[in-house]
Design a protein around this motif. Sequence first.
Motif, PDB file in Angstrom:
ATOM      1  N   VAL A  24       0.752  -1.067   0.153  1.00 56.07           N
ATOM      2  CA  VAL A  24       0.035  -0.367   0.064  1.00 56.07           C
ATOM      3  C   VAL A  24       0.820   1.332   0.055  1.00 56.07           C
ATOM      4  N   GLY A  25       0.442   2.607  -1.202  1.00 58.43           N
ATOM      5  CA  GLY A  25       1.591   3.299  -0.987  1.00 58.43           C
ATOM      6  C   GLY A  25       0.531   4.329  -1.045  1.00 58.43           C
ATOM      7  N   VAL A  26       1.042   5.591  -0.210  1.00 63.30           N
ATOM      8  CA  VAL A  26       0.804   6.835   0.023  1.00 63.30           C
ATOM      9  C   VAL A  26       1.426   8.092  -0.341  1.00 63.30           C
ATOM     10  N   PHE A  27       0.844   8.811  -1.520  1.00 63.07           N
ATOM     11  CA  PHE A  27       1.312   9.409  -2.167  1.00 63.07           C
ATOM     12  C   PHE A  27       1.289  10.793  -2.529  1.00 63.07           C
ATOM     13  N   GLU A  28       1.512  12.311  -2.518  1.00 63.36           N
ATOM     14  CA  GLU A  28       1.289  13.665  -2.650  1.00 63.36           C
ATOM     15  C   GLU A  28       1.061  14.009  -3.607  1.00 63.36           C
TER      16      GLU A  28
END
Length: 290
Positions: free
Chosen positions: A33-37
Motif C-alpha cells: 500500500v502506498g500513500v503519495f502527495e
Amino acid sequence: MPTFTALTTLMGEDAANGLAEAIEKMEPEPTGVGVFEIEDDSGLWEVGAYFLEQPNVAVLELLALAFNAKPFALSELPEIDWVAKVRRELSPVEAGRFFVYGSHDADKVPADKIALQIEATVAFGTGHHGTTLGCLRAFDRLFEAGFRPAKVADIGCGTAVLAMAAAAVLPDALVIASDIDEVAVDVAEANVATNHMEGRIECLEAAGFQHPRLAEAAPFDLVFANILKGPLVELAPAMAAHVAPAGLIILSGLLVVQADSITDAYVAAGFTPQSREDLGEWSALVLRRN
C-alpha cells in the motif's frame, strides 16, 4: 501471476494515511500500500494498493465512502517482463556533452560524448526523467561557460548520475553523493563502480546535509538537489549554510507550477536566480549564493 491494483485520491495527509491503514487490514491482504502527495499544490493525496488476488470491491467502496475518497479505480496488470520492457523503451539520453545509457545500448555510445552507464533496472534518476535531464543540461551549460567547482555535492542523489557527470569533467574536484534512502546509496555505489569512478565519489546515507562528512567538506561550490518540492523548501536554510559565497545550486524534482514558490524560498535564504529551464511539466533552476 496477475497483480490487481486499486487507486483513489482524497484530500489531506491524515485521511490518506488512515485509508491506507484500513486497506492493510482487508482480506485478501494487499501485498503493498502506498500513500503519495500529488505535487500540484491541490492538497490531494493518492492511495494505491496492490493485490495478488481480486480485491473485495464492496469493501473498497465502503472505505472510499468512509474516508470521503473518490471511488477506487480497479485494474488487473498483465504479466510483463518489466525489465525487458524498460530496456526496449528507454533509449539513450543526450544532455549536452553527456550521454546516459544502459548496458543494452553500449554499442550506441558516441565517441565524442561523456558516457554514463545507468541500468534500466533502476527506477529513479536514469536520466530519462525531465528533472534529471534538466539538471544535466544546466550543468553542461555552466561547464561550457567555464564554471569549474572544486567541491560538489549531489543531495538526494538516487543513481548518482549527477555526481558522476560532475566527476567525469572535474577530475580534481571533491564530489560527494548522498541520499536518505539506504537502497539508493547502494545503487549509487554500484553505478560509481560500473563507471570506473571508485575513489572519485563519496557515497553517503544522509538526510539533506545531516552528515559529519558533508559538514566537514562544506562550503560547496556546486550543489545538485533533484528532490521534491517539500524537501527542497525545507532544505533552503541548510543549503545557504553549506554553499560557498557565489556558489551555485541546481534544483529540480519540481513542477513548473512550483518553480516560483521554490525560487522565492531560496531568494529568502540568500540566493539569486540565474536561470530556469522547463522540460514538459518539470523545471530545473540554477541559483547563486549571495
